[in-house]
Design a protein around this motif. Sequence first.
Motif, PDB file in Angstrom:
ATOM      1  N   ALA A  78     -18.128  13.276  -7.735  1.00 28.19           N
ATOM      2  CA  ALA A  78     -17.183  13.872  -8.685  1.00 28.19           C
ATOM      3  C   ALA A  78     -16.043  14.575  -7.944  1.00 28.19           C
ATOM      4  O   ALA A  78     -14.860  14.417  -8.293  1.00 28.19           O
ATOM      5  N   ILE A  79     -16.375  15.350  -6.919  1.00 28.50           N
ATOM      6  CA  ILE A  79     -15.333  16.038  -6.145  1.00 28.50           C
ATOM      7  C   ILE A  79     -14.448  15.029  -5.427  1.00 28.50           C
ATOM      8  O   ILE A  79     -13.213  15.176  -5.372  1.00 28.50           O
ATOM      9  N   ALA A  80     -15.070  13.973  -4.878  1.00 27.94           N
ATOM     10  CA  ALA A  80     -14.295  12.947  -4.170  1.00 27.94           C
ATOM     11  C   ALA A  80     -13.303  12.268  -5.114  1.00 27.94           C
ATOM     12  O   ALA A  80     -12.160  11.987  -4.733  1.00 27.94           O
ATOM     13  N   VAL A  81     -13.716  11.998  -6.343  1.00 22.64           N
ATOM     14  CA  VAL A  81     -12.818  11.381  -7.325  1.00 22.64           C
ATOM     15  C   VAL A  81     -11.657  12.315  -7.641  1.00 22.64           C
ATOM     16  O   VAL A  81     -10.492  11.892  -7.703  1.00 22.64           O
ATOM     17  N   LEU A  82     -11.962  13.602  -7.836  1.00 21.21           N
ATOM     18  CA  LEU A  82     -10.914  14.568  -8.167  1.00 21.21           C
ATOM     19  C   LEU A  82      -9.908  14.724  -7.033  1.00 21.21           C
ATOM     20  O   LEU A  82      -8.735  15.062  -7.268  1.00 21.21           O
ATOM     21  N   ILE A  83     -10.350  14.494  -5.808  1.00 22.02           N
ATOM     22  CA  ILE A  83      -9.436  14.583  -4.666  1.00 22.02           C
ATOM     23  C   ILE A  83      -8.704  13.268  -4.440  1.00 22.02           C
ATOM     24  O   ILE A  83      -7.480  13.224  -4.280  1.00 22.02           O
ATOM     25  N   ALA A  84      -9.460  12.161  -4.415  1.00 22.56           N
ATOM     26  CA  ALA A  84      -8.915  10.883  -3.948  1.00 22.56           C
ATOM     27  C   ALA A  84      -7.995  10.214  -4.965  1.00 22.56           C
ATOM     28  O   ALA A  84      -7.000   9.597  -4.577  1.00 22.56           O
ATOM     29  N   VAL A  85      -8.312  10.287  -6.249  1.00 21.88           N
ATOM     30  CA  VAL A  85      -7.497   9.581  -7.237  1.00 21.88           C
ATOM     31  C   VAL A  85      -6.083  10.180  -7.337  1.00 21.88           C
ATOM     32  O   VAL A  85      -5.094   9.440  -7.223  1.00 21.88           O
ATOM     33  N   PRO A  86      -5.927  11.497  -7.542  1.00 18.22           N
ATOM     34  CA  PRO A  86      -4.554  12.032  -7.560  1.00 18.22           C
ATOM     35  C   PRO A  86      -3.813  11.807  -6.245  1.00 18.22           C
ATOM     36  O   PRO A  86      -2.620  11.473  -6.248  1.00 18.22           O
ATOM     37  N   LEU A  87      -4.533  11.967  -5.114  1.00 19.96           N
ATOM     38  CA  LEU A  87      -3.888  11.753  -3.820  1.00 19.96           C
ATOM     39  C   LEU A  87      -3.498  10.291  -3.644  1.00 19.96           C
ATOM     40  O   LEU A  87      -2.411   9.975  -3.118  1.00 19.96           O
ATOM     41  N   GLY A  88      -4.355   9.375  -4.102  1.00 16.18           N
ATOM     42  CA  GLY A  88      -4.033   7.953  -4.025  1.00 16.18           C
ATOM     43  C   GLY A  88      -2.846   7.581  -4.893  1.00 16.18           C
ATOM     44  O   GLY A  88      -1.997   6.777  -4.494  1.00 16.18           O
ATOM     45  N   LEU A  89      -2.768   8.177  -6.089  1.00 15.74           N
ATOM     46  CA  LEU A  89      -1.613   7.935  -6.957  1.00 15.74           C
ATOM     47  C   LEU A  89      -0.330   8.456  -6.320  1.00 15.74           C
ATOM     48  O   LEU A  89       0.725   7.814  -6.414  1.00 15.74           O
ATOM     49  N   LEU A  90      -0.427   9.609  -5.670  1.00 14.38           N
ATOM     50  CA  LEU A  90       0.746  10.181  -5.006  1.00 14.38           C
ATOM     51  C   LEU A  90       1.209   9.303  -3.844  1.00 14.38           C
ATOM     52  O   LEU A  90       2.387   8.927  -3.754  1.00 14.38           O
ATOM     53  N   LEU A  91       0.275   8.943  -2.965  1.00 11.95           N
ATOM     54  CA  LEU A  91       0.640   8.161  -1.788  1.00 11.95           C
ATOM     55  C   LEU A  91       1.037   6.737  -2.153  1.00 11.95           C
ATOM     56  O   LEU A  91       1.894   6.136  -1.494  1.00 11.95           O
ATOM     57  N   GLY A  92       0.416   6.196  -3.208  1.00 14.06           N
ATOM     58  CA  GLY A  92       0.750   4.844  -3.619  1.00 14.06           C
ATOM     59  C   GLY A  92       2.064   4.740  -4.367  1.00 14.06           C
ATOM     60  O   GLY A  92       2.702   3.679  -4.376  1.00 14.06           O
ATOM     61  N   SER A  93       2.486   5.831  -4.978  1.00 15.62           N
ATOM     62  CA  SER A  93       3.712   5.812  -5.780  1.00 15.62           C
ATOM     63  C   SER A  93       4.940   6.260  -5.007  1.00 15.62           C
ATOM     64  O   SER A  93       6.068   5.924  -5.387  1.00 15.62           O
ATOM     65  N   PHE A  94       4.735   7.017  -3.947  1.00 11.18           N
ATOM     66  CA  PHE A  94       5.862   7.534  -3.166  1.00 11.18           C
ATOM     67  C   PHE A  94       5.738   7.036  -1.736  1.00 11.18           C
ATOM     68  O   PHE A  94       4.975   7.612  -0.936  1.00 11.18           O
ATOM     69  N   PRO A  95       6.447   5.988  -1.385  1.00 10.16           N
ATOM     70  CA  PRO A  95       6.348   5.414  -0.030  1.00 10.16           C
ATOM     71  C   PRO A  95       6.629   6.421   1.076  1.00 10.16           C
ATOM     72  O   PRO A  95       6.035   6.345   2.157  1.00 10.16           O
ATOM     73  N   VAL A  96       7.535   7.365   0.824  1.00  7.88           N
ATOM     74  CA  VAL A  96       7.859   8.365   1.846  1.00  7.88           C
ATOM     75  C   VAL A  96       6.611   9.175   2.200  1.00  7.88           C
ATOM     76  O   VAL A  96       6.307   9.393   3.391  1.00  7.88           O
ATOM     77  N   ALA A  97       5.871   9.623   1.177  1.00  8.81           N
ATOM     78  CA  ALA A  97       4.650  10.388   1.420  1.00  8.81           C
ATOM     79  C   ALA A  97       3.588   9.524   2.093  1.00  8.81           C
ATOM     80  O   ALA A  97       2.855   9.988   2.975  1.00  8.81           O
ATOM     81  N   ARG A  98       3.532   8.272   1.697  1.00  3.31           N
ATOM     82  CA  ARG A  98       2.534   7.350   2.268  1.00  3.31           C
ATOM     83  C   ARG A  98       2.779   7.151   3.756  1.00  3.31           C
ATOM     84  O   ARG A  98       1.839   7.208   4.559  1.00  3.31           O
ATOM     85  N   HIS A  99       4.023   6.929   4.147  1.00  2.00           N
ATOM     86  CA  HIS A  99       4.334   6.703   5.556  1.00  2.00           C
ATOM     87  C   HIS A  99       4.205   7.993   6.368  1.00  2.00           C
ATOM     88  O   HIS A  99       3.795   7.958   7.534  1.00  2.00           O
ATOM     89  N   ALA A 100       4.523   9.120   5.748  1.00  2.00           N
ATOM     90  CA  ALA A 100       4.456  10.389   6.462  1.00  2.00           C
ATOM     91  C   ALA A 100       3.020  10.780   6.800  1.00  2.00           C
ATOM     92  O   ALA A 100       2.776  11.459   7.804  1.00  2.00           O
ATOM     93  N   THR A 101       2.070  10.384   5.957  1.00  2.53           N
ATOM     94  CA  THR A 101       0.670  10.781   6.164  1.00  2.53           C
ATOM     95  C   THR A 101      -0.175   9.670   6.785  1.00  2.53           C
ATOM     96  O   THR A 101      -1.369   9.871   7.002  1.00  2.53           O
TER      97      THR A 101
END
Length: 255
Positions: free
Chosen positions: A67-90
């Motif tokens: 449950a904690i992993a989902v709460l962390i990974a899904v929003p972070l995945g949406l952020l990194l997948g939607s914003f290429p700048v953030a994806r490349h920076a991290t």
Amino acid sequence: MRPVTRGLVGLAVFLLIWEVVGRSGITERRFLPPPSDVLGSLGEILVDGKFQSDVVATVLALVVSVAIAVLIAVPLGLLLGSFPVARHATRAVVEFLRPIPSVAFIPLAVVMLGVGPETKITLAVYAAVWPILFNTIYALDEVEDLHLETARAFGYSRVRTILSISLPSAVPFVLTGVRLASSIGLVVLISTEMIAGGRLGIGTFINVAREGAGRMDLLLAATVVAGAIGYLVNAAFDVAQRRWVSWSSLTRSAS
């Protein structure tokens, strides 16, 4: 012959070979007890209140970890997948942390958190985050450009597009990531219980069973229970995905 039947036949053959080897004297019976002995020990521990508490502790830790992993990974995945700048920076940080096995952090986690459930849950969350995160990121790469262009044509904001277009499209991939994360999390939990100790858990039970005289039959019986938990969790997610995420089934059928 149906796949289920073939699977049962294969399992029966495996158990038969194991039974023959266990009784043949090739190895000492106390080191490799036959399935018949393990089955008797399995019945013994299933009615043991202490082992039942161990199972409950491990299962609850698994539920909390995923449950904690989902709460962390899904929003972070949406952020990194939607914003290429953030994806490349991290990317460098992510690619550095991802291959590090969770068990390598056990000494550090024990020093910082002790040997309570916080330690194994933290390590399981670390291990479970990665499959969910990467499945979410790559799911956004599969979103149809037509859908995104239509959303832009209707004046959708970036956040609204993510929530109404990208997230629903990513759900089948996210569930697959959660299935993988559950199996990985269970392995990490039991491994941490075995190495770091603690009061409750299947790994703690296995650790006690292998000490002293070494009850290999109890150890294998507990291992069977752990395998059954992993199988049931995976089967539950598979049923949920087929029943509630119907478009993923249609996509598989069409392809």
